[in-house]
Enzyme design. Structure first.
Site, PDB file in Angstrom:
ATOM      1  N   PRO A   1      21.129  15.830 -68.726  1.00 19.48           N
ATOM      2  CA  PRO A   1      20.583  15.522 -70.047  1.00 19.48           C
ATOM      3  C   PRO A   1      19.825  14.192 -70.037  1.00 19.48           C
ATOM      4  CG  PRO A   1      22.966  15.935 -70.117  1.00 19.48           C
ATOM      5  CD  PRO A   1      22.584  15.770 -68.701  1.00 19.48           C
ATOM      6  N   GLU A   2      18.593  14.249 -70.418  1.00 15.82           N
ATOM      7  CA  GLU A   2      17.845  13.029 -70.664  1.00 15.82           C
ATOM      8  C   GLU A   2      17.575  12.948 -72.160  1.00 15.82           C
ATOM      9  OE1 GLU A   2      15.266  11.183 -68.107  1.00 15.82           O
ATOM     10  OE2 GLU A   2      15.505  12.568 -66.437  1.00 15.82           O
TER      11      GLU A   2
END
Length: 270
Positions: free
Chosen positions: A2-3
């Site tokens: 996840p960014e």
DNA sequence: AGAATTACCTGAGCGC
DNA sequence: TGCGCTCAGGTAATTC
């Protein structure tokens, strides 16, 4: 992993699904994260209503009555809203049981994630206090990058991945933004011109906004059996070392900067 | 102050 | 089939 765009898509989904819901129970199945889950959550949370879901960088802020959860997904963490009670599986660390039978479940195989509770101003919490400007808000632009980079000898890719410089830019989007701005990742930050800083700031905003937009359109947040689908974009350079550049057809090169995989086009990124 | 290094952790992919 | 190895990488803490 996840960014920022994935965290923002998660934020929107949580806000839509759970805002106004009341927490009725908390189940800590495995508190062991890099920072342990506070053992008193089952005493603290029940009875509180979730008022708002915010985000600072890659941190989610679940604001309840008189306090908020600070959640980071680390490398492999994810949150899901389950419509009914469903048996827990491997690496399920935490359940928040909401009114109406819904469950917010936190799963993280690699345990780099974080779940904390704070009753103070969340932005002055030690984990959040030193984070730089939000890339999609006022305060992050070419002028800011140019001024800040004048004394920095570090590679520009490492600069934009530094969370005290700008919030939430991880390895994937650093690679993508530098490619699309035509800037070589290993360039010393202080060597960038004003125009290049303008271009880089604008491109960071563009790739993040694009990914949030596309991620929002394919959200399948409520599906319990499937992992969340993220990353709708086919990346232009990330993970493509040795493959042809979409711009010029030349071979993309790969190197390591700050022990992070870095891919670029030696022709398009002067 | 800025920069470099290390610790944390498991699953996937690989060669043999 | 399975073993051992490498790699993936966000962040905080530590050191220089």
């Amino acid at each position: 992993m996840p960014e920022l765009p994935e965290v923002e898509v998660t934020r929107r989904a949580l806000a839509a699904e759970l805002t106004g819901g009341r927490i009725e129970g908390v189940i800590i199945r495995s508190p062991k994260l890099r920072l342990p889950i506070p053992p008193d959550l089952p005493l603290l949370l029940p009875g509180r209503m979730l008022r708002e879901v915010g985000r600072r960088g890659k941190y989610l802020l679940l604001t309840c009555d008189d306090g908020r959860l600070i959640i980071h997904l680390g490398m492999t963490g994810h949150l899901r809203v389950l419509p009914t009670r469903i048996a827990a599986g491997k690496h399920d660390h935490l359940d928040l049981l909401f009114s109406g039978g819904r469950t917010l479940r936190f799963n993280d195989p690699r345990k780099f994630g974080t779940v904390l509770w704070t009753e103070g101003n969340p932005l002055s919490h030690p984990l959040l206090a030193g984070i730089g400007p939000e890339p999609l808000e006022e305060g992050f632009d070419g002028d800011y990058l140019f001024t800040l980079s004048r004394t920095r000898c570090v590679a520009v890719k490492q600069l934009i991945m530094n969370s005290s410089v700008v919030a939430g830019v991880g390895n994937i989007y650093a690679n993508e933004a530098l490619f699309r701005a035509g800037i070589r990742p290993a360039r010393p930050a202080k060597s960038l011109s004003r125009e290049e800083c303008d271009s880089l700031a604008a491109t960071i905003r563009l790739v993040l906004a694009e990914s949030i937009h596309q991620g929002s359109t394919i959200m399948n947040f409520g599906v319990a059996e499937e992992p969340l689908r993220y990353h709708p974009l086919d990346f232009r350079v990330y993970g493509r070392g040795g493959e042809p550049c979409f711009g010029c057809g030349g071979m993309l090169e790969e190197l390591r900067l700050g022990n992070r995989s870095t891919v670029f086009c030696p022709l398009c990124q002067g």
